[in-house]
Motif scaffolding. Structure first.
Motif, short mmCIF file in Angstrom:
data_model
loop_
_atom_site.label_atom_id
_atom_site.label_comp_id
_atom_site.label_asym_id
_atom_site.label_seq_id
_atom_site.Cartn_x
_atom_site.Cartn_y
_atom_site.Cartn_z
N ILE A 76 -64.14 -61.76 -4.02
CA ILE A 76 -63.69 -62.97 -3.31
C ILE A 76 -62.61 -62.61 -2.29
CG2 ILE A 76 -62.45 -65.16 -3.59
CD1 ILE A 76 -63.95 -65.50 -6.26
N GLN A 77 -61.71 -61.71 -2.67
CA GLN A 77 -60.66 -61.29 -1.74
C GLN A 77 -61.26 -60.57 -0.52
OE1 GLN A 77 -57.11 -59.41 -3.39
NE2 GLN A 77 -57.65 -60.19 -5.41
N VAL A 78 -62.25 -59.73 -0.76
CA VAL A 78 -62.89 -59.03 0.36
C VAL A 78 -63.61 -60.03 1.26
CG1 VAL A 78 -64.64 -57.34 1.03
CG2 VAL A 78 -63.14 -56.86 -0.92
N LEU A 79 -64.35 -60.96 0.64
CA LEU A 79 -65.08 -61.98 1.41
C LEU A 79 -64.14 -62.81 2.27
CD1 LEU A 79 -67.73 -63.54 -1.02
CD2 LEU A 79 -68.18 -62.19 1.03
N ALA A 80 -63.00 -63.18 1.69
CA ALA A 80 -62.06 -64.06 2.38
C ALA A 80 -61.20 -63.31 3.40
CB ALA A 80 -61.17 -64.77 1.37
N GLY A 81 -61.33 -61.99 3.44
CA GLY A 81 -60.57 -61.21 4.41
C GLY A 81 -59.11 -61.06 4.06
N THR A 82 -58.79 -61.06 2.76
CA THR A 82 -57.41 -60.84 2.35
C THR A 82 -56.95 -59.49 2.88
OG1 THR A 82 -57.79 -62.12 0.34
CG2 THR A 82 -55.86 -60.70 0.37
N ALA A 83 -55.82 -59.46 3.54
CA ALA A 83 -55.41 -58.29 4.32
C ALA A 83 -55.37 -57.00 3.52
CB ALA A 83 -54.04 -58.56 4.96
N GLU A 84 -54.85 -57.05 2.29
CA GLU A 84 -54.66 -55.81 1.55
C GLU A 84 -55.89 -55.38 0.73
OE1 GLU A 84 -52.93 -59.23 -0.92
OE2 GLU A 84 -53.07 -58.60 1.18
N SER B 111 -59.93 -54.26 0.59
CA SER B 111 -61.07 -53.73 1.33
C SER B 111 -62.07 -53.18 0.33
CB SER B 111 -60.62 -52.61 2.27
OG SER B 111 -60.11 -51.52 1.52
N ALA B 112 -63.28 -52.85 0.79
CA ALA B 112 -64.29 -52.29 -0.11
C ALA B 112 -63.81 -50.98 -0.75
CB ALA B 112 -65.60 -52.10 0.63
N PRO B 113 -63.23 -50.04 0.02
CA PRO B 113 -62.74 -48.81 -0.62
C PRO B 113 -61.66 -49.08 -1.67
CG PRO B 113 -62.95 -48.49 1.74
CD PRO B 113 -63.14 -49.95 1.49
N ARG B 114 -60.75 -50.02 -1.37
CA ARG B 114 -59.70 -50.35 -2.34
C ARG B 114 -60.31 -51.01 -3.57
NH1 ARG B 114 -55.51 -49.16 -5.23
NH2 ARG B 114 -54.09 -50.89 -5.67
N MET B 115 -61.27 -51.87 -3.37
CA MET B 115 -61.97 -52.52 -4.48
C MET B 115 -62.61 -51.47 -5.38
SD MET B 115 -65.11 -55.27 -4.17
CE MET B 115 -66.09 -55.80 -5.60
N ARG B 116 -63.23 -50.48 -4.77
CA ARG B 116 -63.87 -49.41 -5.54
C ARG B 116 -62.87 -48.64 -6.38
NH1 ARG B 116 -65.57 -43.94 -4.99
NH2 ARG B 116 -67.70 -43.62 -5.76
N GLU B 117 -61.72 -48.31 -5.80
CA GLU B 117 -60.69 -47.57 -6.52
C GLU B 117 -60.22 -48.35 -7.75
OE1 GLU B 117 -59.59 -44.37 -5.92
OE2 GLU B 117 -61.37 -44.47 -4.63
N LEU B 118 -59.99 -49.63 -7.58
CA LEU B 118 -59.53 -50.46 -8.69
C LEU B 118 -60.59 -50.58 -9.79
CD1 LEU B 118 -57.75 -53.26 -6.66
CD2 LEU B 118 -56.64 -51.53 -8.09
N LEU B 119 -61.85 -50.71 -9.39
CA LEU B 119 -62.91 -50.86 -10.38
C LEU B 119 -63.18 -49.56 -11.13
CD1 LEU B 119 -65.44 -53.18 -8.49
CD2 LEU B 119 -63.80 -53.78 -10.29
N LEU B 120 -62.96 -48.42 -10.48
CA LEU B 120 -63.13 -47.15 -11.18
C LEU B 120 -62.15 -47.01 -12.35
CD1 LEU B 120 -63.72 -44.66 -8.22
CD2 LEU B 120 -65.34 -45.22 -10.04
N ASP B 121 -60.99 -47.67 -12.20
CA ASP B 121 -59.98 -47.60 -13.26
C ASP B 121 -60.06 -48.76 -14.24
OD1 ASP B 121 -58.89 -45.25 -12.26
OD2 ASP B 121 -57.49 -46.30 -10.94
#
Length: 285
Positions: free
Chosen positions: A249-257, A259-269
């Motif tokens: 939802i944050q990526v879709l809404a364009g929340t500044a901080e 992004s897809a790469p950041r989302m991936r990093e968080l989900l890996l952990d």
């Protein structure tokens, strides 16, 4: 010419979808051509003549030998079969168009007339397949969910173990293409509508249960392979799925901080410290 091409396709001993594959055409493109709303290219006409065992001259002018089996009981059966497949192709076209329109315009900004226009058909045809716009939203959600699970099945086919499948599942969830954004948009909008319309909740629940079960099965498979055996699989799954939804939802809404790469990093952990998806010295997909 479209009518003669339709006769050739109907007389063939195969379904319209298979006929389209044999001539190298998209099934929807062939369906449009047979209705006369799309012009057949010369190479397509030649391919139809070859597969249908008629001459190009017959298709262009009507002169020459008509397709074998065009009349009689066998021809009638072929026509019934072709009509059934044509309806299936049409429904798939409507589903794709509806999902795309809802994703990009918003559920309440899409009219049945918009869907009909996108498909080159009438509003009556849309209502035949989906009596209400709510039915169209439910069908679009199922369409997107089925597409997601087909991609997951393809990714899992050659994966080496449960942890690798979890890594690939994370990659499939990322929003990196227009198609990903469309699927997530339909998903989020179906949530919004289910909040205010109880009639939509059952379908929403079924789709989410299927998705959550896929994650839970992978977590338990990891435990069976010796990773995080003492952890609460249900809790790990709930934490991960909640993270996926919120981050998307944050990526879709364009929340500044976000992004897809950041989302991936968080989900890996997301499964730490019980299941480690990062491999030291290995660049993950």
């Amino acid at each position: 010419m479209a009518e003669r091409a339709r006769l050739v396709v109907r007389a063939a001993p195969v379904s319209q979808r298979e006929f389209a594959e044999r001539v190298g055409m998209d099934p929807t493109a062939l369906s449009k051509s047979l209705r006369g709303s799309r012009r057949l290219a010369d190479r397509e006409l030649a391919a139809i003549a070859r597969v249908g065992e008629v001459s190009v001259r017959y298709l262009r002018t009507g002169r020459g030998r008509p397709p074998a089996g065009a009349g009689g009981q066998g021809g009638a059966e072929a026509r019934r079969r072709a009509d059934a497949v044509d309806a299936e192709v049409r429904k798939e076209q409507i589903l794709r168009a509806t999902a795309r329109l809802i994703a990009r315009r918003g559920f309440h900004r899409v009219r049945v007339a918009d869907i009909a226009r996108a498909c080159g058909t009438s509003t009556g045809t849309i209502h035949y397949h989906f009596p209400t716009k709510g039915d169209a939203l439910r069908a679009s959600l199922l369409h997107c969910a089925d597409r997601l699970h087909r991609r997951l099945d393809a990714e899992f086919r050659d994966a080496d173990g449960a942890a690798e499948k979890l890594r690939r599942l994370i990659d499939v969830q990322l929003i990196t293409r227009d198609e990903d954004r469309d699927e997530w948009s339909v998903w989020v909008q179906s949530w919004n509508e289910a909040i205010v319309d109880p009639a939509l909740r059952e379908g929403q629940r079924a789709v989410y249960t299927r998705w959550r079960q896929t994650v839970l099965d992978l977590v338990r498979a990891c435990q069976a392979e010796g990773m995080g055996a003492a952890a609460d699989a249900e809790a790990l799954t709930s934490r991960f799925t909640a993270m996926v939804d919120g981050l998307a939802i944050q990526v879709l809404a364009g929340t500044a901080e976000m992004s897809a790469p950041r989302m991936r990093e968080l989900l890996l952990d997301a499964f730490e410290p019980h299941i480690t998806l990062r491999v030291p010295g290995k660049v993950l997909r």
